[in-house]
Scaffold this motif. Structure first.
Motif, PDB file in Angstrom:
ATOM      1  N   ARG B  43       0.844  -1.198   0.000  1.00  0.00           N
ATOM      2  CA  ARG B  43       0.000   0.000   0.000  1.00  0.00           C
ATOM      3  C   ARG B  43       0.882   1.251   0.000  1.00  0.00           C
ATOM      4  N   GLY B  44       0.524   2.210  -0.802  1.00  0.00           N
ATOM      5  CA  GLY B  44       1.286   3.451  -0.852  1.00  0.00           C
ATOM      6  C   GLY B  44       2.324   3.497  -1.958  1.00  0.00           C
ATOM      7  N   TYR B  45       2.576   2.363  -2.586  1.00  0.00           N
ATOM      8  CA  TYR B  45       3.548   2.361  -3.685  1.00  0.00           C
ATOM      9  C   TYR B  45       2.854   2.545  -5.023  1.00  0.00           C
ATOM     10  N   GLU B 191      11.711  -4.812   0.341  1.00  0.00           N
ATOM     11  CA  GLU B 191      10.996  -3.540   0.283  1.00  0.00           C
ATOM     12  C   GLU B 191      11.954  -2.379   0.057  1.00  0.00           C
ATOM     13  N   PHE B 192      13.177  -2.502   0.555  1.00  0.00           N
ATOM     14  CA  PHE B 192      14.150  -1.426   0.409  1.00  0.00           C
ATOM     15  C   PHE B 192      14.320  -1.027  -1.063  1.00  0.00           C
ATOM     16  N   ALA B 195      10.992   0.214  -2.675  1.00  0.00           N
ATOM     17  CA  ALA B 195      10.730   1.623  -2.340  1.00  0.00           C
ATOM     18  C   ALA B 195      11.671   2.538  -3.117  1.00  0.00           C
ATOM     19  N   GLY B 196      12.903   2.108  -3.269  1.00  0.00           N
ATOM     20  CA  GLY B 196      13.896   2.922  -3.973  1.00  0.00           C
ATOM     21  C   GLY B 196      13.547   3.112  -5.438  1.00  0.00           C
ATOM     22  N   PHE B 197      13.256   2.021  -6.119  1.00  0.00           N
ATOM     23  CA  PHE B 197      12.919   2.134  -7.539  1.00  0.00           C
ATOM     24  C   PHE B 197      11.586   2.858  -7.741  1.00  0.00           C
ATOM     25  N   SER B 199      10.610   5.318  -5.782  1.00  0.00           N
ATOM     26  CA  SER B 199      10.885   6.745  -5.583  1.00  0.00           C
ATOM     27  C   SER B 199      11.593   7.344  -6.797  1.00  0.00           C
ATOM     28  N   LEU B 200      12.331   6.531  -7.503  1.00  0.00           N
ATOM     29  CA  LEU B 200      12.997   7.014  -8.726  1.00  0.00           C
ATOM     30  C   LEU B 200      12.034   7.052  -9.904  1.00  0.00           C
TER      31      LEU B 200
END
Lengths: 391, 402
Positions: B43-45, B191-192, B195-197, B199-200
């Motif tokens: 959720r949130g991605y 998840e790390f 989340a990183g990809f 955010s990019l």
């Protein structure tokens, strides 16, 4: 006919000094960069010391707006690369980037940014994370940044490992220079201190003091009780000997060999390190005050025909992991080049396993034809690099 | 010294399945293995999908290691290595001086994440989670379990890592440093990185469509690819079943940008041309190109330009595909998994399909293998990998019949 490779440039960013001259001065005068840690709160730990980089200004060494916000580990890498390239009398604006390579040894990576990114993700959710922190947290970000800053197009590698990785990076650099037909390579190691790394090693009882005795790093000491963390970077410029001579570069030392092994057994040292040159009269040891010091002492005895002087930078820099073994190499190369052995300043009782070697209270002038750099990691993996004087 | 290098075994785990056989049927059918992420809360991605390995239960008996201390990455590695050694006939005869050469971007990040998550949330964090977190520990654990004492070399050049690892192992055998190598790459879904990809904004919210005009991002996957490499004459001497020969490897660095590739593909082209030169072959000798093809706007047009630079007019005819369309982008595992799939393509005479390809992009003027199940004879194939930080690598395999 195998090519010979030499060290022509040294760049160091360490708690004991920034630049090879400050570093050498610290080694000669025993100026330690180990102090109470200031980057984060250590009050709930028994350990409080660290070899932190302080008063460091990347702009003063290498000013480029593109790297203003990169992680510390990348800043140390950029500064040490710039210092090494300058020291070698080279200019990255003038070289053909396709003929230049880069190998960066890393143990933990940009752990500050990794921790910050992850903490934001856990606490505040997906919307709170920063893409900049992510792209600069990856293990090869220091190598990526250095390759961009210095136009390195031949190859850029990041190799991961424990303490010996700085030596493995040098060995790997020599291989990729040959396989890619490169003229030169920047190689070394880089690390940054972070609270999570500190916390982890404290929990694993590897940090000093893990006994009732006072805190401090005592390589080969009877009362040794763990290591003190350090940070920084050390990059070396490596070139083929013939080309270095042709351009009349200053040569610190030649790289004779790098031997590696996993699960080192001192009783089999002669069998494991068959090719090692046993003539070393100076050894920049990697001992860091852990249980592995005994093993290192025994291996060094088994591979030493002479009675070498033993030096150790960790009391002035702290344990800098992958960067540490590169710094040891820089020191050994300078010992050969200057013909001076810095004092070992061992103010404590040594383990009997090392009593065969020499420890000098004062600096000594000595023609060192052969020097060794040794490093054994926490899992018993080790690398041994031999340097030779180039006449 | 210039010795020849044989591939005598391979192990593969991807979202398509556990083992080469499972993967082969999926590759032949062009099966989509991308599903909704199950291993963490998405959720949130922006994106919700990924190529997670299904049904992986680790029950292998361990000789030297303790299962409770191992990261999922090490468990996947052990499983894939067992498969590769069984195929090579070395399950009980692996020489102790076999070299380990791994590529990864995350190492045991799932363990590191859990440890740190507990600290952040003020819970108890088990220190044993740290024993398989750092990226060089998986190689060290593997060396212990299989009794190997030569080297556990770990390379982390972002998404090129797996190809770099196999390429370095090839060079170490070629130059006589080792005779046998376990080489490959791995990364787990965590998840790390997700989340990183995200955010990019590099991930697709629809489908991963490499080289398609409507491509809008990559999709993450997880897995392991392992090859057993041996010096050719000793492999022949012991009557090993030789799957393929590694005949060339090339690498380069963009020196351009930390996340974007050099848009003209000159760094990628240098890696490809170095691979072909070291193989001593002409570009026209290549029958199949296993592309990096991430499905991002930047990568695919850059890669198409690099291919055209090296292959010229023929670049429009040589079959090209990216298996990332089916299994996602495995980061440090990508190059290794794709190397194994390239060898499987050679062995089985099939062209792995580039699924989800519908609208040709005039900027990516390539012969994209968009239909599954195409059979053809492949004598020589190249596998490309390009990564963050400008890391480029390419490796060339040749069938043993040629």
């Amino acid at each position: 006919m195998t090519k010979e490779f030499v060290i022509t440039g040294i760049g160091i960013v360490s708690a004991a000094g920034i630049g090879k001259d400050e570093f050498w001065d610290a080694a000669i005068n025993g100026k330690s960069g180990i102090k109470e840690i200031s980057h984060f709160d250590t009050s709930r730990y028994k350990s409080h010391l660290g070899g932190e980089i302080r008063d460091f200004d990347l702009d003063a060494i290498f000013s480029d707006r593109r790297f203003r916000r990169v992680a510390n580990i990348s800043k140390y890498s950029l500064a040490s690369s710039k210092l090494a390239v300058d020291d070698a009398g080279l200019d990255s604006n003038k070289w053909d980037g396709i003929k230049v390579g880069l190998v960066v040894g890393v143990t933990h990576g940009a752990i500050n940014y990794t921790r910050e990114f992850h903490a934001a993700m856990v606490k505040d959710g997906p919307a709170a994370v920063s893409p900049m922190l992510f792209s600069d947290s990856v293990l090869n970000a220091p190598a990526g940044n250095v390759s961009i800053a210095f136009n390195i197009k031949g190859a850029a590698h990041t190799i991961i490992g424990g303490m010996p990785t700085g030596l493995d990076a040098i060995a790997y650099a020599i291989k990729i220079m040959q396989s890619n037909n490169l003229d030169m390579c920047i190689a070394g190691g880089t690390e940054e201190i972070d609270s999570i790394v500190f916390d982890s090693y404290a929990r694993l009882r590897l940090l000093s003091p893990n006994s009732g005795k006072p805190e401090g790093i005592k390589p080969f000491g009877i009362d040794r009780n763990g290591f003190v963390v350090g940070e920084g970077a050390c990059m070396l410029v490596l070139e083929e000997k013939k080309a270095a001579i042709e351009r009349m570069a200053r040569i610190y030392a030649g790289i004779h060999s790098v031997d590696t092994a996993l699960h080192i057994n001192p009783a089999q040292s002669n069998k494991t390190f068959r090719d090692i040159d046993t003539e070393a009269t100076y050894i920049a040891a990697g001992a860091n005050g852990t249980s592995k010091d005994n093993i290192e002492a025994k291996v060094l005895q088994a591979v030493s025909a002479k009675r070498p002087f033993i030096g150790n930078i960790k009391p002035i820099t702290g344990e800098c992991f992958a960067a540490g073994s590169a710094m040891q190499t820089a020191l050994a190369a300078m010992v050969i080049h200057k013909g001076i052995i810095p004092p070992s300043r061992v103010g404590y009782d040594l383990i009997p396993e090392i009593d065969w070697a020499r420890f000098n209270p004062y600096a000594e002038n000595a023609e060192v034809e052969t020097a060794m750099v040794s490093s054994i990691g926490l899992e018993g993996e080790g690398s041994f690099l031999v340097l030779k004087k180039v006449n | 010294m210039n010795r020849r290098v044989a591939v005598t075994g391979a192990g593969l785990i991807t979202a398509l399945g556990i083992g080469k056989k499972q993967n082969l049927s999926g590759i032949f059918e062009g099966r989509n293995a991308i599903n909704k992420i199950e291993s963490f809360d998405i959720r949130g991605y922006r994106s919700k999908t990924g190529g997670e390995i299904q049904g992986f239960n680790f029950s292998r008996k361990l000789r030297k290691l303790k299962s409770s201390r191992l990261d999922r990455a090490t468990k996947l590695l052990l499983t894939a290595i067992d498969e590769a050694l069984l195929e090579a006939g070395l399950e009980n005869a692996l020489p102790a001086d076999t070299g380990i050469f791994f590529g990864t971007t995350l190492g045991g990040m799932l363990s590191g994440e859990l440890y740190h998550r507990n600290i952040v949330l003020g819970k108890k964090a088990r220190p044993s989670l740290l024993l398989d977190y750092l990226a060089h520990y998986q190689g060290i654990h593997i060396s212990k379990e299989y009794g190997l004492n030569h080297t556990a070399f770990t390379i982390s050049n972002a998404c090129a890592s797996g190809t770099n690892a196999i390429g370095f192992a090839y060079n170490e055998i070629r130059t006589g440093v080792v005779n046998t190598a376990l080489a490959g790459g791995y990364d787990t879904m965590c998840e790390f990185t997700f989340a990183g990809f995200n955010s990019l904004q590099a991930v697709t919210q629809t489908l991963c469509r490499p080289f398609d005009k409507k491509r809008d991002g990559l999709v993450l996957g997880e897995g392991v690819g392992i090859v057993v490499l041996e010096e050719m004459s000793s492999a022949v001497l012991r009557n090993a079943n030789i799957l393929a020969e590694v005949i060339g490897y090339g690498e380069s660095s963009d020196a351009f940008h930390i996340t974007r590739p050099e848009p003209e593909g000159s760094g990628a082209a240098l890696a490809i041309s170095r691979a072909l030169t070291s193989a001593g072959i002409d570009a026209l000798d290549i029958d199949y190109i296993n592309a990096h093809g991430t499905g991002t706007p930047y990568n695919d047009v850059m890669e198409a330009k690099a291919i055209q630079k090296i292959f010229g007019a023929a670049g429009k005819n040589i079959p090209v595909s990216s298996v990332k369309s089916m299994i996602g982008h495995l980061l440090g595992g990508a190059g290794a998994v794709e190397a194994v799939i390239t060898v499987m393509a050679i062995n089985n005479g099939i062209l792995p399909p580039n699924i989800n390809y519908e609208t040709p992009d005039p900027e990516c003027h390539l012969n994209i293998v968009h239909k599954p199940g195409q059979k053809t004879s492949i004598k020589r194939a190249i596998s490309n990998s390009f990564g963050f930080g400008g890391a480029n690598a390419a490796i060339v395999f040749q069938s043993v019949n040629s």
